[in-house]
Scaffold this motif. Sequence first.
Motif, PDB file in Angstrom:
ATOM      1  N   LEU A 264      -7.100 -30.879  25.806  1.00 55.54           N
ATOM      2  CA  LEU A 264      -5.719 -31.314  26.011  1.00 55.54           C
ATOM      3  C   LEU A 264      -4.687 -31.627  24.915  1.00 55.54           C
ATOM      4  O   LEU A 264      -3.643 -31.415  24.594  1.00 55.54           O
ATOM      5  N   ASN A 267      -1.923 -29.350  23.071  1.00 55.60           N
ATOM      6  CA  ASN A 267      -2.110 -27.948  23.737  1.00 55.60           C
ATOM      7  C   ASN A 267      -1.129 -28.111  25.186  1.00 55.60           C
ATOM      8  O   ASN A 267      -0.987 -29.032  25.743  1.00 55.60           O
ATOM      9  N   LYS A 268      -0.948 -26.750  25.328  1.00 61.46           N
ATOM     10  CA  LYS A 268      -0.338 -26.558  26.883  1.00 61.46           C
ATOM     11  C   LYS A 268      -1.340 -26.202  27.526  1.00 61.46           C
ATOM     12  O   LYS A 268      -1.862 -25.225  27.624  1.00 61.46           O
ATOM     13  N   THR A 269      -1.545 -27.204  28.638  1.00 63.46           N
ATOM     14  CA  THR A 269      -2.495 -26.739  29.772  1.00 63.46           C
ATOM     15  C   THR A 269      -1.841 -26.755  31.185  1.00 63.46           C
ATOM     16  O   THR A 269      -0.862 -27.488  31.366  1.00 63.46           O
ATOM     17  N   PRO A 270      -2.435 -26.147  31.948  1.00 62.38           N
ATOM     18  CA  PRO A 270      -1.620 -25.920  33.405  1.00 62.38           C
ATOM     19  C   PRO A 270      -1.934 -27.220  34.161  1.00 62.38           C
ATOM     20  O   PRO A 270      -1.426 -27.529  35.125  1.00 62.38           O
ATOM     21  N   LYS A 271      -3.027 -28.092  33.701  1.00 61.23           N
ATOM     22  CA  LYS A 271      -3.165 -29.497  34.434  1.00 61.23           C
ATOM     23  C   LYS A 271      -3.616 -30.375  33.375  1.00 61.23           C
ATOM     24  O   LYS A 271      -4.210 -30.041  32.425  1.00 61.23           O
ATOM     25  N   GLU A 272      -3.523 -31.668  33.793  1.00 62.40           N
ATOM     26  CA  GLU A 272      -3.814 -32.873  32.869  1.00 62.40           C
ATOM     27  C   GLU A 272      -5.501 -33.191  32.855  1.00 62.40           C
ATOM     28  O   GLU A 272      -6.159 -33.529  32.012  1.00 62.40           O
ATOM     29  N   TRP A 282      -8.522 -20.439  31.329  1.00 62.49           N
ATOM     30  CA  TRP A 282      -7.176 -20.297  31.118  1.00 62.49           C
ATOM     31  C   TRP A 282      -6.572 -20.468  29.453  1.00 62.49           C
ATOM     32  O   TRP A 282      -5.694 -20.424  29.095  1.00 62.49           O
ATOM     33  N   ASP A 287      -1.682 -21.523  22.531  1.00 59.53           N
ATOM     34  CA  ASP A 287      -0.783 -22.362  23.110  1.00 59.53           C
ATOM     35  C   ASP A 287      -0.963 -23.784  22.333  1.00 59.53           C
ATOM     36  O   ASP A 287      -0.378 -24.746  22.845  1.00 59.53           O
ATOM     37  N   SER A 289      -0.216 -26.567  19.526  1.00 59.38           N
ATOM     38  CA  SER A 289       0.765 -26.509  18.579  1.00 59.38           C
ATOM     39  C   SER A 289       0.492 -26.709  17.093  1.00 59.38           C
ATOM     40  O   SER A 289      -0.661 -26.949  16.784  1.00 59.38           O
TER      41      SER A 289
END
Length: 434
Positions: A264, A267-272, A282, A287, A289
């Motif tokens: 996490l 990072n850009k994640t679909p959920k925490e 995924w 994604d 930074s």
Amino acid sequence: MLRFAPSPTGDMHIGNLRVAILNFIVAKQRNERFIIRIEDTDRERNIEGKDKEILAILDRFGITYDDVVYQSKNLSFHQNFAYKLLDEGKAFACFCTAEELEQERQKAKEEKRPYRYSGKCENITLQEASQRGEPFVVRIKKPDERLCFEDKIKGDLCFDPFEVDSFVILRADGRATYNFACAIDDMLYDITLVIRGEDHLSNTPKQIHVRKLLGYDKEIAYAHLPIILNEAGKKMSKREKASSVKWLLDEGFLPQAIANYLILLGNKTPKEVFTLDEAIEWFDLADISKSPAKFDIEKLRFINRAHLKALPKEELAKLLNVDEKYADLAKLYLEEASTLKELKEKIDRVLQCDRDFGEFEEEAFILKNIILDIDIPEDFDAFKKILMERSGLKGKKFFKPLRLLLTGAPSGPEMQDIYNAMKNSIKEVVSCSS
């Protein structure tokens, strides 16, 4: 093939674990082999048993690998390639003493410029070096042009020859230096992508330079992860407790929660909250930074609590080393505990026989005898009514000793919730309290 290449020189840092996890994920996604390469050529700094400790930690995190190799086993390859460069005039023997080099460094410092090798020995031929009969190190000749490559996180990067320099590739005792050994081993194992921390960014052009001079034409892609900052916004030091994977595990953070948090981070994640298997579905290096990510222990606690809540009862009971019938009670205490260590302290207090009733010792004794004498009802209100009627107690003189009797603590979750979670074991708990 991808690789995770730790050095057995100390406790595993969370930055290293992050590298291992992301290499593992990408290897799974690309259906490529994944190896652990123990970089043990620095004999003076190696710590006995640290290699086994690293592998044990990876196992705990569910990070599987195809092979474990030791860099020291490739010594003959390192030496042969170094002498190939010497023979071709792409490297040279350097006889400069440590004292001479230190003088050069001091001069550079006084002149407020970065130190670079002077080139004093660059024109010594291999034949001349052999005739001198003195120990020497082998230095690679610096590149003639800029070295550029595309980083999957940081984008296009270029380095001038000055930044690469004529660095040492073979020590006087015949051992390869880090950058040379790393470059050779990445060739030997046909590594296709190197994911590592950005503290290695300055090493990358040196390793590319080595391979170019050796005529290795297969492309190796790179992705350099931004550093992890502490709460003060500075680079997280190995001296900080929370930077040690071993410390986090000892404190009661679950491996799956630590992995979740490190994926996490920045990072850009679909959920925490997610599992490693879910992340494989995924995860994308694109994604992540480019900026450093700040380590937040409170966010890790939140993630850890979520994973503790999701554990099956039997698994949670096993981790806490208690009977499964106390798992519901343990889950109840997750409202105020966020690690296994904290949770175990709560449950151990419930299960310990020694109680400190303070001013309510007489009331607790009365309630204990009544509880042991009655059939425990399903409903808390019914339980409470029976106890109040038979004891004549009410208010603070009823609820305080009852809570202490059942939990060993003066405060905590709602009594009705506690009752529902432990009604089948109340007599067992109460009978040993004193």
